[in-house]
Design an enzyme around this catalytic site. Structure first.
Site, PDB file in Angstrom:
ATOM      1  N   TYR A 157       0.851  -1.201   0.000  1.00  0.00           N
ATOM      2  CA  TYR A 157       0.000   0.000   0.000  1.00  0.00           C
ATOM      3  C   TYR A 157       0.885   1.250   0.000  1.00  0.00           C
ATOM      4  CZ  TYR A 157      -3.260   3.671   1.309  1.00  0.00           C
ATOM      5  OH  TYR A 157      -3.983   4.842   1.331  1.00  0.00           O
ATOM      6  N   VAL A 190      -7.877   9.145   8.259  1.00  0.00           N
ATOM      7  CA  VAL A 190      -9.199   9.720   7.964  1.00  0.00           C
ATOM      8  C   VAL A 190     -10.215   8.608   8.202  1.00  0.00           C
ATOM      9  CG1 VAL A 190     -10.585  10.957   6.269  1.00  0.00           C
ATOM     10  CG2 VAL A 190      -8.085  10.950   6.035  1.00  0.00           C
TER      11      VAL A 190
HETATM   12  P1  NDP Z   1     -13.415   4.546   1.079  1.00  0.00           P
HETATM   13  O1  NDP Z   1     -13.280   3.071   1.129  1.00  0.00           O
HETATM   14  O2  NDP Z   1     -14.465   5.186   1.915  1.00  0.00           O
HETATM   15  O3  NDP Z   1     -13.618   5.016  -0.442  1.00  0.00           O
HETATM   16  C1  NDP Z   1     -12.879   4.443  -1.499  1.00  0.00           C
HETATM   17  C2  NDP Z   1     -13.518   4.843  -2.816  1.00  0.00           C
HETATM   18  O4  NDP Z   1     -12.723   4.311  -3.879  1.00  0.00           O
HETATM   19  C3  NDP Z   1     -14.909   4.287  -2.978  1.00  0.00           C
HETATM   20  O5  NDP Z   1     -15.739   5.266  -3.580  1.00  0.00           O
HETATM   21  C4  NDP Z   1     -14.720   3.106  -3.915  1.00  0.00           C
HETATM   22  O6  NDP Z   1     -15.879   2.947  -4.733  1.00  0.00           O
HETATM   23  C5  NDP Z   1     -13.558   3.573  -4.767  1.00  0.00           C
HETATM   24  N1  NDP Z   1     -12.819   2.457  -5.340  1.00  0.00           N
HETATM   25  C6  NDP Z   1     -12.037   1.552  -4.696  1.00  0.00           C
HETATM   26  N2  NDP Z   1     -11.585   0.644  -5.553  1.00  0.00           N
HETATM   27  C7  NDP Z   1     -12.095   0.979  -6.775  1.00  0.00           C
HETATM   28  C8  NDP Z   1     -12.004   0.397  -8.060  1.00  0.00           C
HETATM   29  N3  NDP Z   1     -11.291  -0.711  -8.287  1.00  0.00           N
HETATM   30  N4  NDP Z   1     -12.654   0.991  -9.081  1.00  0.00           N
HETATM   31  C9  NDP Z   1     -13.382   2.104  -8.866  1.00  0.00           C
HETATM   32  N5  NDP Z   1     -13.514   2.696  -7.683  1.00  0.00           N
HETATM   33  C10 NDP Z   1     -12.877   2.123  -6.643  1.00  0.00           C
HETATM   34  O7  NDP Z   1     -11.981   5.125   1.463  1.00  0.00           O
HETATM   35  P2  NDP Z   1     -11.402   6.626   1.478  1.00  0.00           P
HETATM   36  O8  NDP Z   1     -12.441   7.609   1.113  1.00  0.00           O
HETATM   37  O9  NDP Z   1     -10.696   6.784   2.754  1.00  0.00           O
HETATM   38  O10 NDP Z   1     -10.302   6.499   0.329  1.00  0.00           O
HETATM   39  C11 NDP Z   1     -10.230   7.389  -0.766  1.00  0.00           C
HETATM   40  C12 NDP Z   1      -8.777   7.581  -1.146  1.00  0.00           C
HETATM   41  O11 NDP Z   1      -8.096   8.211  -0.067  1.00  0.00           O
HETATM   42  C13 NDP Z   1      -7.997   6.282  -1.425  1.00  0.00           C
HETATM   43  O12 NDP Z   1      -7.161   6.494  -2.540  1.00  0.00           O
HETATM   44  C14 NDP Z   1      -7.183   6.086  -0.158  1.00  0.00           C
HETATM   45  O13 NDP Z   1      -6.014   5.343  -0.398  1.00  0.00           O
HETATM   46  C15 NDP Z   1      -6.887   7.530   0.199  1.00  0.00           C
HETATM   47  N6  NDP Z   1      -6.498   7.780   1.580  1.00  0.00           N
HETATM   48  C16 NDP Z   1      -7.314   7.409   2.614  1.00  0.00           C
HETATM   49  C17 NDP Z   1      -6.930   7.674   3.922  1.00  0.00           C
HETATM   50  C18 NDP Z   1      -7.730   7.231   5.096  1.00  0.00           C
HETATM   51  O14 NDP Z   1      -7.173   7.171   6.214  1.00  0.00           O
HETATM   52  N7  NDP Z   1      -9.022   6.938   4.954  1.00  0.00           N
HETATM   53  C19 NDP Z   1      -5.691   8.401   4.198  1.00  0.00           C
HETATM   54  C20 NDP Z   1      -4.906   8.725   3.037  1.00  0.00           C
HETATM   55  C21 NDP Z   1      -5.326   8.446   1.782  1.00  0.00           C
HETATM   56  P3  NDP Z   1     -16.593   1.562  -5.079  1.00  0.00           P
HETATM   57  O15 NDP Z   1     -16.250   0.576  -4.013  1.00  0.00           O
HETATM   58  O16 NDP Z   1     -18.054   1.889  -5.149  1.00  0.00           O
HETATM   59  O17 NDP Z   1     -16.039   1.215  -6.422  1.00  0.00           O
HETATM   60  C1  8X3 Z   2      -4.208   5.840   4.637  1.00  0.00           C
HETATM   61  C2  8X3 Z   2      -3.486   6.296   5.849  1.00  0.00           C
HETATM   62  O1  8X3 Z   2      -1.760   5.597   7.594  1.00  0.00           O
HETATM   63  O2  8X3 Z   2      -3.576   4.040   7.113  1.00  0.00           O
HETATM   64  O3  8X3 Z   2      -3.489   6.117   3.486  1.00  0.00           O
HETATM   65  O4  8X3 Z   2      -1.792   4.349   5.550  1.00  0.00           O
HETATM   66  S1  8X3 Z   2      -2.612   4.998   6.541  1.00  0.00           S
END
Ligand code: NDP
Ligand code: 8X3
Length: 258
Positions: A157, A190
């Site tokens: 990741y 988050v």
């Molecule tokens: P969620 O799981 O709440 O949302 C993830 C989103 O990505 C969903 O809308 C999902 O839609 C979509 N998604 C995942 N895989 C696919 C795929 N193969 N094709 C199309 N859509 C996809 O997580 P977050 O909102 O937290 O994550 C959003 C982004 O933020 C990610 O890139 C994550 O790595 C990043 N991030 C998150 C952090 C955290 O702590 N939450 C911190 C730092 C970065 P669906 O399943 O409907 O396809």
């Molecule tokens: C998501 C934040 O710290 O879980 O990218 O990798 S962490």
């Protein structure tokens, strides 16, 4: 400051968490939205909410960002009124597992690399040429604090988000001389569905990640994205790390006494 009124923004992964929050923030600022994800029903609920609250026009596209042919055919054939994408937010992504590398699941690795890296590239390759041709655009990639340094069990990741960081850097270099801007947003913890997905639906384990600390909300991240895209055209925020006050590094967090 740039107004989002009637600008077209494409947000991937808009069915949940950070992507849905960005959609809400952009809609409140007057943007028209192309929202993508795999879960059509979630997108439809969000579109109804945005129409009722802000009179937002939306175009919903249901595809898996890992499917190269689906990505290119959906995004190369946008209806005429939706073709001039002003802002692309590459947000779709996920983590799977927290295993040591030598014990990890190869299926999990492939899902992360295919969505977080290759999916982001497919979308970017399809949308950015139009931005260059029109002389206008902003690409916002949702990276992570995980892209700055590995943490135990984060291995693949973290590597995928390091790739997002480097791809953002490279794209900025390649777009030099055009007005198209590039930003890598790097959030820490988050609270979204992220950890539930990471632990394959184990909600108890997911909840422990945020136990006794105050994580960022998806709205906190959306607020920052809105700030970044509304700066004047000569300002490019290239990279932005945002963490909860209770977090210093990916692994160094302060948990309050329960
Ligand atoms: P969620 O799981 O709440 O949302 C993830 C989103 O990505 C969903 O809308 C999902 O839609 C979509 N998604 C995942 N895989 C696919 C795929 N193969 N094709 C199309 N859509 C996809 O997580 P977050 O909102 O937290 O994550 C959003 C982004 O933020 C990610 O890139 C994550 O790595 C990043 N991030 C998150 C952090 C955290 O702590 N939450 C911190 C730092 C970065 P669906 O399943 O409907 O396809
Ligand atoms: C998501 C934040 O710290 O879980 O990218 O990798 S962490």
């Amino acid at each position: 400051m740039i107004s989002l009124k009637d600008k077209i923004a494409l947000v991937t992964g808009a069915s949940s968490g950070i992507g849905a929050a960005i959609a809400r923030a952009f809609a409140a600022a007057g943007a028209k939205l192309i929202l993508t994800a795999r879960r059509q029903e979630r997108l439809q609920q969000l579109a109804t909410e945005l129409r009722d609250n802000f009179n937002t026009e939306t175009l919903l596209l249901t595809f898996d960002v890992r499917e190269r042919t689906a990505v290119t055919s959906e995004l190369s054939n946008l209806p005429l009124a939706w073709q001039s994408v002003d802002i692309l937010v590459n947000n779709a992504g996920l983590s799977r597992g927290l295993s040591k590398l030598h014990e990890g699941s190869i299926d999990d690795w492939e899902e992360m690399i295919d969505a977080n890296v290759k999916g982001l590239l497919y979308v970017t390759r399809t949308i950015v040429p139009g931005m260059v041709a029109r002389g206008q655009g902003h690409v916002v990639n949702i990276g992570s604090i995980a892209g700055r340094a590995a943490y135990p069990g984060g291995n693949v990741y973290c590597a995928s988000k390091a790739a997002v960081r480097t791809i953002s850097e490279g794209l900025k270099q390649d777009l030099l001389g055009t007005p198209v801007r590039v930003t890598d947003i790097e959030p820490g913890l988050v609270e979204t569905e992220f950890s539930i997905v990471r632990f394959h639906g184990d909600e108890q384990r997911a909840n422990k990640v945020y136990e006794n600390l105050t994580p960022l909300t998806a709205d906190d991240v959306a607020d920052v994205v809105l700030f970044v895209v509304t700066r004047p055209p000569h300002v490019n925020i290239s990279e932005l790390l945002l963490v909860p006050t209770d977090q210093a590094t990916a692994t160094l967090v302060y948990r309050h006494q329960p």
